[in-house]
Design a protein around this motif. Structure first.
Motif, PDB file in Angstrom:
ATOM      1  N   ASN A 236       3.215  12.872   4.717  1.00 23.54           N
ATOM      2  CA  ASN A 236       3.102  11.639   5.384  1.00 23.54           C
ATOM      3  C   ASN A 236       4.251  10.543   4.848  1.00 23.54           C
ATOM      4  O   ASN A 236       5.019   9.921   5.840  1.00 23.54           O
ATOM      5  N   TRP A 237       4.963  10.901   3.820  1.00 27.64           N
ATOM      6  CA  TRP A 237       5.792   9.855   3.151  1.00 27.64           C
ATOM      7  C   TRP A 237       6.397  10.451   1.988  1.00 27.64           C
ATOM      8  O   TRP A 237       5.914  11.368   1.033  1.00 27.64           O
TER       9      TRP A 237
ATOM     10  N   LYS B 138      10.106   7.353   5.540  1.00 32.26           N
ATOM     11  CA  LYS B 138       9.616   6.257   4.351  1.00 32.26           C
ATOM     12  C   LYS B 138       9.184   6.856   3.060  1.00 32.26           C
ATOM     13  O   LYS B 138       8.990   7.942   2.742  1.00 32.26           O
TER      14      LYS B 138
ATOM     15  N   HIS C 234       4.951   2.333   2.841  1.00 34.77           N
ATOM     16  CA  HIS C 234       4.234   2.709   3.979  1.00 34.77           C
ATOM     17  C   HIS C 234       3.202   1.849   4.522  1.00 34.77           C
ATOM     18  O   HIS C 234       2.354   1.394   3.572  1.00 34.77           O
TER      19      HIS C 234
ATOM     20  N   GLU D  75      -0.168   5.306  -1.418  1.00 32.98           N
ATOM     21  CA  GLU D  75       0.665   4.139  -1.199  1.00 32.98           C
ATOM     22  C   GLU D  75       0.636   3.071  -2.131  1.00 32.98           C
ATOM     23  O   GLU D  75       1.093   2.071  -2.267  1.00 32.98           O
TER      24      GLU D  75
END
Length: 208
Positions: free
Chosen positions: A21-22, A203, A208, A65
């Motif tokens: 995802n990041w 990112k 995020h 995050e």
């Protein structure tokens, strides 16, 4: 050896999965001003032993995050007229994205962030006036505002307060007590630095 290889493969697989995802990893380096608590002789003042004598380098990994961990090395010097002490510290910290509590990413269009951390570590102290050195347990709390420069770089400021447990030498490098009794020293650091985000995603978790 086979068990170790299996564990290594599993860890790599977990990190690879986590990167879907990041990006999660950052390299951070900073420079700043360090000032001590009152553990020094009357011939010195705090300003004598304070100065722009702090450097640190660290690696941070975000599980998501909001929550992460950081490992860093720090170097501090307290010095005046051939008296003082040098610190080399290794610390591990739990990191929390404090900015997420206030929706800073949304409010600032992903430009301003705020991280907090608490950690513990070991400081190797070398007094200037003695051939002896010592190891000191350290606990640290810090707050790190961020300004996003790009998807790869952020500028940060940092305020960190550290407790130095079982300190036998003062910040002037002189033995605190003739019976070698220890005391708790405290240091405050104000620094500025850069974060570099690693990974192949667009990112980092911070934004995020």
């Amino acid at each position: 050896m086979q068990k170790f290889s299996l564990v290594l493969v599993l860890l790599c697989s977990m990190m690879s999965f986590g990167q879907k995802n990041w990006n999660r990893i950052s390299i951070e380096t900073g420079y700043g001003y360090v000032t001590p608590s009152k553990l020094y002789g009357s011939e010195f003042s705090k300003s004598d032993l304070s100065g722009f004598n702090h450097f640190d380098f660290g690696v941070r990994y975000m599980f998501n995050e909001k929550i992460g961990v950081k490992v860093n090395f720090g170097r501090d010097k307290f010095e005046s007229d051939n008296a003082g002490v040098r610190y080399n510290s290794l610390n591990a910290s739990a990191v929390y994205n404090v900015g997420s509590l206030f929706n800073l990413n949304y409010m600032t269009n992903e430009r301003i962030g705020l991280l907090g951390r608490v950690g513990a570590g070991l400081t190797f102290a070398k007094p200037e006036t003695s051939s002896r050195s010592e190891r000191i347990g350290t606990a640290t709390i810090g707050l790190t505002p961020q300004v996003k420069l790009s998807e790869r770089f952020s500028l940060y400021g940092d305020v960190a307060y550290a407790f130095r447990f079982k300190q036998h030498y003062g910040f002037d490098g002189v033995l605190l007590n003739s019976d070698y009794a220890s005391e708790v020293g405290k240091t405050t650091v104000f620094s500025i630095g850069l974060m570099f985000y690693l990974g192949n995603k667009t990112k980092h978790a911070d934004w995020h």
